[in-house]
Design an enzyme around this catalytic site. Sequence first.
Site, PDB file in Angstrom:
ATOM      1  N   LYS A   1      18.130  37.146 -45.328  1.00  0.00           N
ATOM      2  CA  LYS A   1      19.074  36.230 -44.668  1.00  0.00           C
ATOM      3  C   LYS A   1      18.476  34.843 -44.521  1.00  0.00           C
ATOM      4  O   LYS A   1      19.031  33.993 -43.840  1.00  0.00           O
ATOM      5  CB  LYS A   1      19.439  36.758 -43.273  1.00  0.00           C
ATOM      6  CG  LYS A   1      20.106  38.121 -43.285  1.00  0.00           C
ATOM      7  CD  LYS A   1      20.388  38.573 -41.853  1.00  0.00           C
ATOM      8  CE  LYS A   1      20.900  39.997 -41.824  1.00  0.00           C
ATOM      9  NZ  LYS A   1      20.896  40.538 -40.453  1.00  0.00           N
TER      10      LYS A   1
ATOM     11  N   ARG B   1       3.797  54.799 -54.198  1.00  0.00           N
ATOM     12  CA  ARG B   1       2.599  55.584 -53.894  1.00  0.00           C
ATOM     13  C   ARG B   1       1.758  54.975 -52.771  1.00  0.00           C
ATOM     14  O   ARG B   1       1.283  55.696 -51.904  1.00  0.00           O
ATOM     15  CB  ARG B   1       1.776  55.850 -55.154  1.00  0.00           C
ATOM     16  CG  ARG B   1       0.697  54.872 -55.499  1.00  0.00           C
ATOM     17  CD  ARG B   1       0.277  55.063 -56.924  1.00  0.00           C
ATOM     18  NE  ARG B   1       1.441  55.023 -57.794  1.00  0.00           N
ATOM     19  CZ  ARG B   1       1.671  55.867 -58.797  1.00  0.00           C
ATOM     20  NH1 ARG B   1       0.811  56.800 -59.079  1.00  0.00           N
ATOM     21  NH2 ARG B   1       2.745  55.735 -59.522  1.00  0.00           N
ATOM     22  N   THR B   2       1.599  53.667 -52.752  1.00  0.00           N
ATOM     23  CA  THR B   2       0.774  53.061 -51.710  1.00  0.00           C
ATOM     24  C   THR B   2       1.449  53.212 -50.343  1.00  0.00           C
ATOM     25  O   THR B   2       0.803  53.531 -49.348  1.00  0.00           O
ATOM     26  CB  THR B   2       0.516  51.579 -52.025  1.00  0.00           C
ATOM     27  OG1 THR B   2      -0.094  51.480 -53.307  1.00  0.00           O
ATOM     28  CG2 THR B   2      -0.399  50.949 -50.994  1.00  0.00           C
TER      29      THR B   2
ATOM     30  N   ARG C   1       2.581  44.545 -47.961  1.00  0.00           N
ATOM     31  CA  ARG C   1       2.523  44.224 -49.389  1.00  0.00           C
ATOM     32  C   ARG C   1       3.451  43.045 -49.626  1.00  0.00           C
ATOM     33  O   ARG C   1       4.547  42.973 -49.067  1.00  0.00           O
ATOM     34  CB  ARG C   1       2.966  45.407 -50.236  1.00  0.00           C
ATOM     35  CG  ARG C   1       3.154  45.013 -51.693  1.00  0.00           C
ATOM     36  CD  ARG C   1       3.281  46.179 -52.601  1.00  0.00           C
ATOM     37  NE  ARG C   1       2.002  46.860 -52.751  1.00  0.00           N
ATOM     38  CZ  ARG C   1       1.791  47.806 -53.660  1.00  0.00           C
ATOM     39  NH1 ARG C   1       2.751  48.183 -54.476  1.00  0.00           N
ATOM     40  NH2 ARG C   1       0.613  48.375 -53.765  1.00  0.00           N
TER      41      ARG C   1
ATOM     42  N   HIS D   1      -6.100  44.065 -53.694  1.00  0.00           N
ATOM     43  CA  HIS D   1      -5.550  45.367 -53.280  1.00  0.00           C
ATOM     44  C   HIS D   1      -6.742  46.185 -52.790  1.00  0.00           C
ATOM     45  O   HIS D   1      -7.202  47.117 -53.444  1.00  0.00           O
ATOM     46  CB  HIS D   1      -4.861  46.020 -54.485  1.00  0.00           C
ATOM     47  CG  HIS D   1      -4.020  47.211 -54.131  1.00  0.00           C
ATOM     48  ND1 HIS D   1      -3.959  47.759 -52.878  1.00  0.00           N
ATOM     49  CD2 HIS D   1      -3.183  47.973 -54.896  1.00  0.00           C
ATOM     50  CE1 HIS D   1      -3.127  48.791 -52.881  1.00  0.00           C
ATOM     51  NE2 HIS D   1      -2.648  48.942 -54.098  1.00  0.00           N
TER      52      HIS D   1
END
Lengths: 308, 174
Positions: free
Chosen positions: A88, A60-61, A110, A138
């Site tokens: 990697k 959703r974000t 994020r 947040h």
Amino acid sequence: MTSIWTKKDLLSIYDLSAGELVLLLDTAAEFKKVSERRVKKVPALRGTTVVNFFVEPSTRTRISFELAEQRLSADIINVSGMTSSLTKGESLLDTARNIQSLQADIIVMRHSAAGAQNFLADRLSCGIVNAGDGSHSHPTQALLDIFTILQKKGRIKGLNVAIVGDILHSRVARSDIWGLLKLGANVTIGGPATLVPKEFEEIGVRVCHNLKDAIEGADVVNLLRIQHERQKAAFFPSINEYANIFGLNEDTLKYLGKDALVMHPGPINRGVELASSIADGAQSVILEQVTNGLAVRMAVLYLIAGVL
Amino acid sequence: MVAKISRSIVSRLNKSQIKRLAFIGIHSKGVPLAHKIAEAVNSRLGVEIPVAHLDISMYRDDIGIRKTLPNILPTEVPFDLDEKVIILVDDVLSTGRTIRAALDAITDYGRPDLIRLAVLIDRGGQEFPVKADFFGAKVNVRKNQRVTVLWEHDGMPPGVYLLPGKDNSGEHGK
């Protein structure tokens, strides 16, 4: 008491003044109108490149940010942790430097580690928007929560806001608490003692360990999800027991006034922290929170693009 | 000057156009002017012409060039723009860049039949092909002077002031 915006990054609500919060909320109100027009797009970020760098999963974000960027006419690149060279063995800083070298203007990020965005913000010249870092912060979720309350109640100052659930692991709770306190709300946190530490009293919130005390007389109750993914130890005996004692359902709804708003940052565990009938009921503003998230994120990106 | 502008608007529009007439004031100084012109037209014709408020910040061509952005003021468009006759109103016409931005914004709200521009002062120095259809006065102003329009509520004697300082480009929103 609005301010002029001068920050290239949005890392945490804690960093913002009350004036900057008011500016963000006022700006978001104008961007909300854009989404209600026939043409839901403005040219404000034409020529600006935004990279959505999601090292921790999000739907959703990420979708909300991506749509906000499209409505601002930005160019967009999506990079997820799973498909990037982080797998990697490349360091976070090297990956981010490479993204910046592609002339990215803003990185929306994020990460599961608290402070990852602060680390990059100090080392990169592009703007960094925190879309959630571990249990820390947040900011755009807090802004959309506060924006939703403001649109519904007309004010923040003096309101009684209860936040119930897993406060310990919640970046949403931390961000909401700082924002609400800065704007003069009275904040109560509620939940089991293992998830709602007494230490929060030191920053000026009321701490309750039963649902009735926490939500009685509240103008707003924000219910948080039990975060299975961040819990390694057992913080309560069972999900059923949590639902019985701290869940908002038809029985416990009576502690709440008829005008009180019911909020949830999603995703909802229906029947655990919140009964289905209430999530879909008249007092719920959960879907409006999602709509408002778009407006708030457009405002954040617009203000940051203005100082780059 | 407001009387002069309203008089020319009434004399140059036909009946059908007056019926579809609406004003759009550009924030911040164009908004009170739009209301004043609307009031003058209303009392002249005994009608009630709607007035919209427009902030053009999201349509500026200097985002990321200016050090800071002006704060966005509330846009209120309380009517459908389709087939309307729009008089766009600002206090001072300078480079024409604000008007370009306003035209882009207006067309995102709807499709008016006609858009005309009214300003109190045309100070010259247009950088875009924009001209005022209705104006209170034309003044030739040097680059190092600014034209400031003050209304009763600004806390100083109302009037048009010629002040030393930067030109009017990009002063919107202050």
